[in-house]
Motif scaffolding. Structure first.
Motif, PDB file in Angstrom:
ATOM      1  N   ARG A  25      67.866 -41.982 -57.793  1.00 57.82           N
ATOM      2  CA  ARG A  25      69.121 -42.308 -58.466  1.00 57.82           C
ATOM      3  C   ARG A  25      68.777 -43.110 -59.712  1.00 57.82           C
ATOM      4  N   GLY A  26      69.558 -42.940 -60.750  1.00 58.44           N
ATOM      5  CA  GLY A  26      69.315 -43.671 -61.987  1.00 58.44           C
ATOM      6  C   GLY A  26      70.529 -44.473 -62.411  1.00 58.44           C
ATOM      7  N   ILE A  27      70.290 -45.664 -62.915  1.00 58.26           N
ATOM      8  CA  ILE A  27      71.361 -46.480 -63.484  1.00 58.26           C
ATOM      9  C   ILE A  27      71.255 -46.345 -64.996  1.00 58.26           C
ATOM     10  N   ILE A  28      72.268 -45.751 -65.598  1.00 59.46           N
ATOM     11  CA  ILE A  28      72.243 -45.465 -67.031  1.00 59.46           C
ATOM     12  C   ILE A  28      73.276 -46.345 -67.725  1.00 59.46           C
ATOM     13  N   ILE A  35      78.593 -47.660 -67.856  1.00 60.60           N
ATOM     14  CA  ILE A  35      77.626 -47.134 -66.896  1.00 60.60           C
ATOM     15  C   ILE A  35      77.973 -45.682 -66.594  1.00 60.60           C
ATOM     16  N   ALA A  36      76.968 -44.812 -66.586  1.00 62.30           N
ATOM     17  CA  ALA A  36      77.189 -43.403 -66.242  1.00 62.30           C
ATOM     18  C   ALA A  36      77.287 -43.268 -64.724  1.00 62.30           C
ATOM     19  N   LEU A  37      78.386 -42.672 -64.261  1.00 63.56           N
ATOM     20  CA  LEU A  37      78.594 -42.416 -62.841  1.00 63.56           C
ATOM     21  C   LEU A  37      79.008 -40.963 -62.651  1.00 63.56           C
ATOM     22  N   VAL A  38      78.774 -40.447 -61.463  1.00 63.68           N
ATOM     23  CA  VAL A  38      79.157 -39.081 -61.102  1.00 63.68           C
ATOM     24  C   VAL A  38      80.142 -39.179 -59.941  1.00 63.68           C
ATOM     25  N   GLU A  66      67.547 -34.429 -62.534  1.00 63.70           N
ATOM     26  CA  GLU A  66      68.861 -34.724 -61.961  1.00 63.70           C
ATOM     27  C   GLU A  66      69.827 -35.306 -62.995  1.00 63.70           C
ATOM     28  N   VAL A  67      69.346 -36.203 -63.837  1.00 65.82           N
ATOM     29  CA  VAL A  67      70.211 -36.782 -64.870  1.00 65.82           C
ATOM     30  C   VAL A  67      70.660 -35.696 -65.840  1.00 65.82           C
ATOM     31  N   ARG A  68      69.750 -34.810 -66.222  1.00 64.09           N
ATOM     32  CA  ARG A  68      70.107 -33.702 -67.120  1.00 64.09           C
ATOM     33  C   ARG A  68      71.160 -32.806 -66.458  1.00 64.09           C
ATOM     34  N   GLU A  69      70.967 -32.487 -65.170  1.00 75.05           N
ATOM     35  CA  GLU A  69      71.902 -31.611 -64.466  1.00 75.05           C
ATOM     36  C   GLU A  69      73.277 -32.254 -64.272  1.00 75.05           C
ATOM     37  N   GLU A  70      73.295 -33.526 -63.923  1.00 77.73           N
ATOM     38  CA  GLU A  70      74.555 -34.156 -63.525  1.00 77.73           C
ATOM     39  C   GLU A  70      75.356 -34.761 -64.671  1.00 77.73           C
ATOM     40  N   VAL A  71      74.695 -35.298 -65.680  1.00 79.00           N
ATOM     41  CA  VAL A  71      75.447 -35.930 -66.772  1.00 79.00           C
ATOM     42  C   VAL A  71      75.084 -35.385 -68.148  1.00 79.00           C
ATOM     43  N   GLY A  72      74.149 -34.445 -68.215  1.00 78.81           N
ATOM     44  CA  GLY A  72      73.821 -33.809 -69.480  1.00 78.81           C
ATOM     45  C   GLY A  72      73.042 -34.673 -70.450  1.00 78.81           C
ATOM     46  N   LEU A  73      72.404 -35.718 -69.957  1.00 79.57           N
ATOM     47  CA  LEU A  73      71.609 -36.587 -70.822  1.00 79.57           C
ATOM     48  C   LEU A  73      70.126 -36.293 -70.653  1.00 79.57           C
ATOM     49  N   THR A  74      69.363 -36.526 -71.708  1.00 79.88           N
ATOM     50  CA  THR A  74      67.917 -36.350 -71.655  1.00 79.88           C
ATOM     51  C   THR A  74      67.264 -37.707 -71.456  1.00 79.88           C
TER      52      THR A  74
END
Length: 80
Positions: A25-28, A35-38, A66-74
């Motif tokens: 899991r990542g905290i962005i 904060i980015a949440l899904v 996972e971050v790319r797939e779920e929130v579209g960020l690199t």
């Protein structure tokens, strides 16, 4: 305030039906302190982006994917 989830503290040491999957899991944090949440439709709560680690990848690779797939960020990892 509503309860999001309940942690199961039972001892499953001698149980054959326990499912375990390594995950990340990542905290962005954005520059504007957001904060980015899904949102999980299945569980009806928000969570940090992330998911299961595939057998051919390490934790860092899994988090990047996972971050790319779920929130579209690199994700660009810092050098070690």
């Amino acid at each position: 305030m509503r309860q999001l989830l309940e942690i199961d503290l039972q001892n499953y040491e001698n149980c054959d039906s326990v499912f375990s999957r390594p995950s990340v899991r990542g905290i962005i944090l954005k520059d504007d302190n957001k904060i980015a949440l899904v949102y999980s439709e299945k569980e009806k709560y928000y969570k940090f982006p992330g998911g299961g680690i595939h057998k051919d990848e390490d934790q860092k690779e899994a988090l990047i994917r996972e971050v790319r797939e779920e929130v579209g960020l690199t994700v660009i990892p810092e050098s070690e």
